[in-house]
Design an enzyme around this catalytic site. Structure first.
Site, PDB file in Angstrom:
ATOM      1  N   LYS A 262      45.054  30.465  34.445  1.00 37.08           N
ATOM      2  CA  LYS A 262      44.664  29.073  34.695  1.00 37.08           C
ATOM      3  C   LYS A 262      44.738  28.249  33.421  1.00 37.08           C
ATOM      4  O   LYS A 262      45.211  27.127  33.421  1.00 37.08           O
ATOM      5  CB  LYS A 262      43.239  29.032  35.264  1.00 37.08           C
ATOM      6  CG  LYS A 262      42.740  27.640  35.582  1.00 37.08           C
ATOM      7  CD  LYS A 262      43.478  27.047  36.760  1.00 37.08           C
ATOM      8  CE  LYS A 262      43.078  25.611  37.053  1.00 37.08           C
ATOM      9  NZ  LYS A 262      44.076  24.936  37.888  1.00 37.08           N
TER      10      LYS A 262
ATOM     11  N   TRP B 105      44.276  39.443  30.067  1.00 33.55           N
ATOM     12  CA  TRP B 105      45.616  39.012  30.446  1.00 33.55           C
ATOM     13  C   TRP B 105      46.516  39.533  29.320  1.00 33.55           C
ATOM     14  O   TRP B 105      46.435  39.076  28.183  1.00 33.55           O
ATOM     15  CB  TRP B 105      45.664  37.483  30.528  1.00 33.55           C
ATOM     16  CG  TRP B 105      46.912  36.922  31.111  1.00 33.55           C
ATOM     17  CD1 TRP B 105      47.192  36.721  32.427  1.00 33.55           C
ATOM     18  CD2 TRP B 105      48.060  36.442  30.384  1.00 33.55           C
ATOM     19  NE1 TRP B 105      48.428  36.158  32.570  1.00 33.55           N
ATOM     20  CE2 TRP B 105      48.989  35.978  31.338  1.00 33.55           C
ATOM     21  CE3 TRP B 105      48.394  36.374  29.029  1.00 33.55           C
ATOM     22  CZ2 TRP B 105      50.225  35.446  30.983  1.00 33.55           C
ATOM     23  CZ3 TRP B 105      49.628  35.837  28.677  1.00 33.55           C
ATOM     24  CH2 TRP B 105      50.526  35.381  29.650  1.00 33.55           C
TER      25      TRP B 105
ATOM     26  N   LYS C 183      54.914  24.441  42.528  1.00 35.33           N
ATOM     27  CA  LYS C 183      53.819  24.979  43.376  1.00 35.33           C
ATOM     28  C   LYS C 183      54.334  26.150  44.203  1.00 35.33           C
ATOM     29  O   LYS C 183      53.677  27.180  44.310  1.00 35.33           O
ATOM     30  CB  LYS C 183      53.270  23.917  44.336  1.00 35.33           C
ATOM     31  CG  LYS C 183      52.313  22.907  43.845  1.00 35.33           C
ATOM     32  CD  LYS C 183      51.006  23.375  43.301  1.00 35.33           C
ATOM     33  CE  LYS C 183      51.115  23.788  41.872  1.00 35.33           C
ATOM     34  NZ  LYS C 183      50.830  22.865  40.847  1.00 35.33           N
TER      35      LYS C 183
ATOM     36  N   ASN D 170      39.537  37.076  23.223  1.00 33.58           N
ATOM     37  CA  ASN D 170      40.551  36.285  23.930  1.00 33.58           C
ATOM     38  C   ASN D 170      41.368  35.580  22.848  1.00 33.58           C
ATOM     39  O   ASN D 170      40.800  34.877  22.017  1.00 33.58           O
ATOM     40  CB  ASN D 170      39.847  35.268  24.847  1.00 33.58           C
ATOM     41  CG  ASN D 170      40.797  34.221  25.403  1.00 33.58           C
ATOM     42  OD1 ASN D 170      42.007  34.405  25.418  1.00 33.58           O
ATOM     43  ND2 ASN D 170      40.236  33.119  25.870  1.00 33.58           N
ATOM     44  N   GLY D 171      42.682  35.782  22.842  1.00 30.97           N
ATOM     45  CA  GLY D 171      43.523  35.136  21.828  1.00 30.97           C
ATOM     46  C   GLY D 171      44.489  36.145  21.240  1.00 30.97           C
ATOM     47  O   GLY D 171      44.701  37.220  21.801  1.00 30.97           O
TER      48      GLY D 171
ATOM     49  N   GLU E  37      57.233  19.067  40.870  1.00 31.54           N
ATOM     50  CA  GLU E  37      55.901  19.637  41.086  1.00 31.54           C
ATOM     51  C   GLU E  37      55.873  20.469  42.376  1.00 31.54           C
ATOM     52  O   GLU E  37      55.290  21.557  42.412  1.00 31.54           O
ATOM     53  CB  GLU E  37      54.873  18.498  41.130  1.00 31.54           C
ATOM     54  CG  GLU E  37      53.458  18.887  41.474  1.00 31.54           C
ATOM     55  CD  GLU E  37      52.805  19.901  40.534  1.00 31.54           C
ATOM     56  OE1 GLU E  37      53.369  20.181  39.474  1.00 31.54           O
ATOM     57  OE2 GLU E  37      51.745  20.425  40.901  1.00 31.54           O
TER      58      GLU E  37
ATOM     59  N   GLU F 223      55.006  29.276  41.986  1.00 28.89           N
ATOM     60  CA  GLU F 223      53.784  29.889  41.445  1.00 28.89           C
ATOM     61  C   GLU F 223      53.075  30.784  42.438  1.00 28.89           C
ATOM     62  O   GLU F 223      52.638  31.869  42.088  1.00 28.89           O
ATOM     63  CB  GLU F 223      52.781  28.793  41.051  1.00 28.89           C
ATOM     64  CG  GLU F 223      53.071  28.097  39.772  1.00 28.89           C
ATOM     65  CD  GLU F 223      51.902  27.204  39.373  1.00 28.89           C
ATOM     66  OE1 GLU F 223      51.659  26.204  40.078  1.00 28.89           O
ATOM     67  OE2 GLU F 223      51.244  27.502  38.373  1.00 28.89           O
TER      68      GLU F 223
ATOM     69  N   HIS G 130      76.223  17.104  41.353  1.00 35.24           N
ATOM     70  CA  HIS G 130      76.731  17.556  40.046  1.00 35.24           C
ATOM     71  C   HIS G 130      76.522  19.052  39.851  1.00 35.24           C
ATOM     72  O   HIS G 130      76.552  19.537  38.721  1.00 35.24           O
ATOM     73  CB  HIS G 130      76.055  16.766  38.915  1.00 35.24           C
ATOM     74  CG  HIS G 130      76.357  15.304  38.979  1.00 35.24           C
ATOM     75  ND1 HIS G 130      77.582  14.773  38.649  1.00 35.24           N
ATOM     76  CD2 HIS G 130      75.596  14.256  39.389  1.00 35.24           C
ATOM     77  CE1 HIS G 130      77.561  13.468  38.832  1.00 35.24           C
ATOM     78  NE2 HIS G 130      76.363  13.132  39.283  1.00 35.24           N
TER      79      HIS G 130
ATOM     80  N   CYS H 164      42.531  35.647  29.731  1.00 35.66           N
ATOM     81  CA  CYS H 164      41.374  36.430  29.282  1.00 35.66           C
ATOM     82  C   CYS H 164      40.065  35.677  29.531  1.00 35.66           C
ATOM     83  O   CYS H 164      39.954  34.499  29.231  1.00 35.66           O
ATOM     84  CB  CYS H 164      41.439  36.809  27.809  1.00 35.66           C
ATOM     85  SG  CYS H 164      42.780  37.892  27.390  1.00 35.66           S
TER      86      CYS H 164
ATOM     87  N   ARG I 108      41.032  32.474  35.840  1.00 35.01           N
ATOM     88  CA  ARG I 108      41.783  32.286  34.592  1.00 35.01           C
ATOM     89  C   ARG I 108      43.041  33.139  34.549  1.00 35.01           C
ATOM     90  O   ARG I 108      43.934  32.896  33.735  1.00 35.01           O
ATOM     91  CB  ARG I 108      40.886  32.638  33.389  1.00 35.01           C
ATOM     92  CG  ARG I 108      39.711  31.696  33.227  1.00 35.01           C
ATOM     93  CD  ARG I 108      38.766  32.175  32.149  1.00 35.01           C
ATOM     94  NE  ARG I 108      39.364  32.138  30.827  1.00 35.01           N
ATOM     95  CZ  ARG I 108      39.409  31.066  30.058  1.00 35.01           C
ATOM     96  NH1 ARG I 108      38.894  29.937  30.482  1.00 35.01           N
ATOM     97  NH2 ARG I 108      39.965  31.113  28.865  1.00 35.01           N
TER      98      ARG I 108
END
Ligand code: M6R
Length: 614
Positions: free
Chosen positions: A609, A74, A491, A100-101, A487, A494, A510, A2, A27
């Site tokens: 973000k 969002w 990436k 926002n929240g 990482e 995402e 394993h 948001c 964001r």
């Protein structure tokens, strides 16, 4: 997550709101809306991009007005659609609000308001809040500011809000608890933003709200800041921002992510500025210097973080245990905060965060603080909540990171962790002097070495062509390269939506080895030193099963060249520097795969973000 913008002054508000929302697109969001006041409230909202919202303004008259608020949503409560988008308007049509929240007790408040005859058209908690404010305002016969104050005393949860009352159109009211809100202070005008980027081009004077603070900006009376819990007026601290608008523009690159990958030499230079002046001088990190004693007597260090910052933390554990010989633990902030971890005095908790606003990390900090830990924060965004909630800490100074997929912030975090490890190791006498000097020399040269790695960009772009149809990827690394494998996989997931897993290379047998066939690309980080020969054996095991191998190797490696389908070389270096370099080809590989697949790289679906809700 948001984005909020707002403006009150004498300039036409439409462009300020729309351009502000575009600057907050990074964001993450799924719908957008604005309220413009021009003797009456005009609300326009739409699902999807801000450009869809712009298309609703074909009539020039609608753009008139000098007061307004805007929002990118969002979705949390209710699907992304026009009705659930913000701004929300109270039943009387007088009060509009962006939020926002999450208001956790919205359901019980809604029930009370329903009994009083209020109606709701959306599924959102925010529509409940705007009607609660209206109910209080009307029943107590008070102004918007007071009504917001009483309403916020009743709500449980997290919020950044901006509200407007058309019966008193000379002011805007904002408040924050847990979600960020910045106010830009101009000449007889005020801006609101989830961060400063929407108003940087107009003013660099900024007030960051702290938790439990609310602000009333009134065109006649100016700015009034109030502490909600204590109900006291406080003096605003107006900061002079150093950020430039160019920092948040693409500078000729197709995407922010690519720009940020290529900015890494400069970002790391900025991280090291004043701290690593020359390899012949001592490392100087002022907050560490002040707390050498705390570190030397620490029983334990606990890193807490989420996502990419968690991968930095894992590498931090490897660096610190090697260089400091102090036990280190690494925790997901979201797990740590909800279990009952043993924390004692003498424990140092190090939260790592790019945004400094991640809700889980913030909550974990508060808990660790209550239990008596010493909090040393590592953050990128100056003045962010995490920076303020910790006892002390250090900024990464990576510069604004706009691409949702973190790149330069990660590189700066891990470079800084290594620098801190060296500084502390030298002070505690836990690192061999020659080794210290060798690594320090290489760290000093790191920006230039990264320039060399970036030269592989076109090679990596051509490698990426072969993997656009892949449904899965495996990333393998050992030792310092294991966090980099994690990482690299994150990436790719995402931004390209390809399923990818990171594994310690030796764990492959394993379980994951069962997945390997000719359709499984495996990215292996296999630089010289460390466990090189063991990783070569892993590569052979993959080859024997037909897997496609993309290997990141040390310059001049002939052995893996014979085995792998593709190799990407990085300069020979110390094994503690190697993960910082090896990560960069993986960033580029994800970028090119996603770009060629036509993915929305800077705003991948469903991602935000800065994750300011749980
Ligand atoms: O701002 P933070 O570093 O606290 O954010 C943590 C994660 O949300 C973040 O790293 C996320 O995983 C990124 N999208 C990774 O690219």
């Amino acid at each position: 997550m948001c984005g909020i913008v707002g403006y009150i002054g004498e300039k036409p508000v439409y462009d300020i709101l729309i351009n502000g929302l575009k600057k907050l697109e990074y964001r993450g969001y799924d719908s957008a809306g604005v309220m413009i006041y021009n003797n009456e409230l005009l609300i326009k909202k739409s699902k999807g991009k801000v450009s869809n919202l712009e298309n609703l303004f074909s009539n020039k008259k609608d753009k008139k007005g000098t007061i307004g608020i805007g929002h990118t949503r969002w979705a949390t409560h209710g699907p992304p659609n026009q009705v659930n988008s913000h701004p929300h308007v109270s039943n009387s049509g007088e009060i509009s609000l962006v939020h926002n929240g999450i208001i956790e007790n919205y359901d019980s408040i809604k029930k009370i308001l329903l009994k009083k005859g209020y109606t709701f058209s959306s599924d959102t908690d925010s529509e409940v809040l705007v009607n609660l404010i209206e109910d209080i305002k009307k029943s107590k016969k008070i102004k918007l500011g007071k009504a917001v104050y009483y309403a916020l005393k009743q709500v449980v949860g997290a919020y950044a809000i901006v509200a407007f009352d058309s019966t008193n159109p000379k002011e805007l009211v904002g408040a924050r608890l847990g979600s960020p809100l910045a106010i830009g202070v101009g000449e007889s005008e005020y801006y609101f933003g989830s961060d400063a980027t929407p108003f940087l081009e107009f003013t660099k004077r900024c007030v960051y709200l702290n938790d439990n603070e609310m602000v009333i900006v009134n065109l006649k009376k100016g700015l009034t800041l109030r502490e909600i819990k204590k109900d006291s007026i406080i003096d605003p601290y107006v900061q002079e921002l150093k950020q430039d608008i160019e920092d948040v523009e693409k500078g000729g690159y197709e995407h922010f992510m690519l720009k940020e990958i290529f900015e890494q030499p400069q970002s790391i230079t900025d991280t090291f500025r004043g701290r690593l002046i020359s390899p012949d001088e001592k490392i100087s990190i002022s907050s560490l210097k002040r707390h050498y004693e705390t570190f030397s007597s620490a029983n334990r260090i606990i890193f807490i973080s989420c996502g990419t910052s968690w991968h930095s933390s894992l590498l931090g554990e490897y660096f610190f245990e090697e260089l400091l010989r102090i036990p280190v633990e690494v925790e997901y902030a979201s797990e740590f905060r909800y279990r009952n971890p043993v924390i004692n005095k003498g424990d140092i908790v190090i939260p790592i965060s790019q945004s400094g606003e991640t809700a889980d990390t913030l909550a974990a900090i508060k808990m660790a603080k209550e239990k008596g830990a010493f909090l040393y924060g590592i953050c990128n965004v100056v003045g962010s909540s995490i920076a303020r909630e910790t006892h002390t800490g250090v900024y990464t100074h990576a510069g604004s990171e706009i691409g949702v997929a973190s790149t330069k912030a990660f590189s700066c975090q891990i470079s800084l962790l290594l620098l801190m490890g060296l500084a502390l190791g030298e002070k505690l006498g836990t690192i061999d002097k020659k080794r210290y000097q060798r690594i320090l020399n290489e760290l000093y040269e790191l920006p230039k070495t990264i320039e060399k790695v970036l030269k592989s960009n076109s090679l990596i772009e051509s490698i990426s062509e072969n993997y656009l149809e892949a449904a899965n990827f495996l990333y393998l690394g050992r030792g310092y390269h294991f966090p980099i494998a994690l990482e690299g996989a994150l990436k790719l997931k995402e931004i390209s939506y390809i399923h990818a897993e990171g594994y310690p290379a030796a764990e492959m047998k394993h379980g994951p080895i069962a997945l390997i066939d000719e359709n499984m690309p495996v990215v292996v980080i296999a630089t010289k030193k460390g466990n090189y020969h063991k990783v070569v054996s892993n590569i052979m095991e993959i080859k024997a099963r037909g897997g496609k191998i993309i290997a990141v190797v040390s310059e001049g490696d002939e052995e893996i060249e014979q085995l792998a389908d593709h190799i990407i070389e990085i300069p020979n270096c110390d094994e503690l520097i190697a993960p910082i370099l090896a990560n960069i080809p993986l960033q580029l590989l994800s970028y090119h795969i996603a770009n060629k697949k036509g993915c929305d790289i800077d705003q991948p679906r469903n991602l935000a973000k800065s994750v300011t809700v749980e």
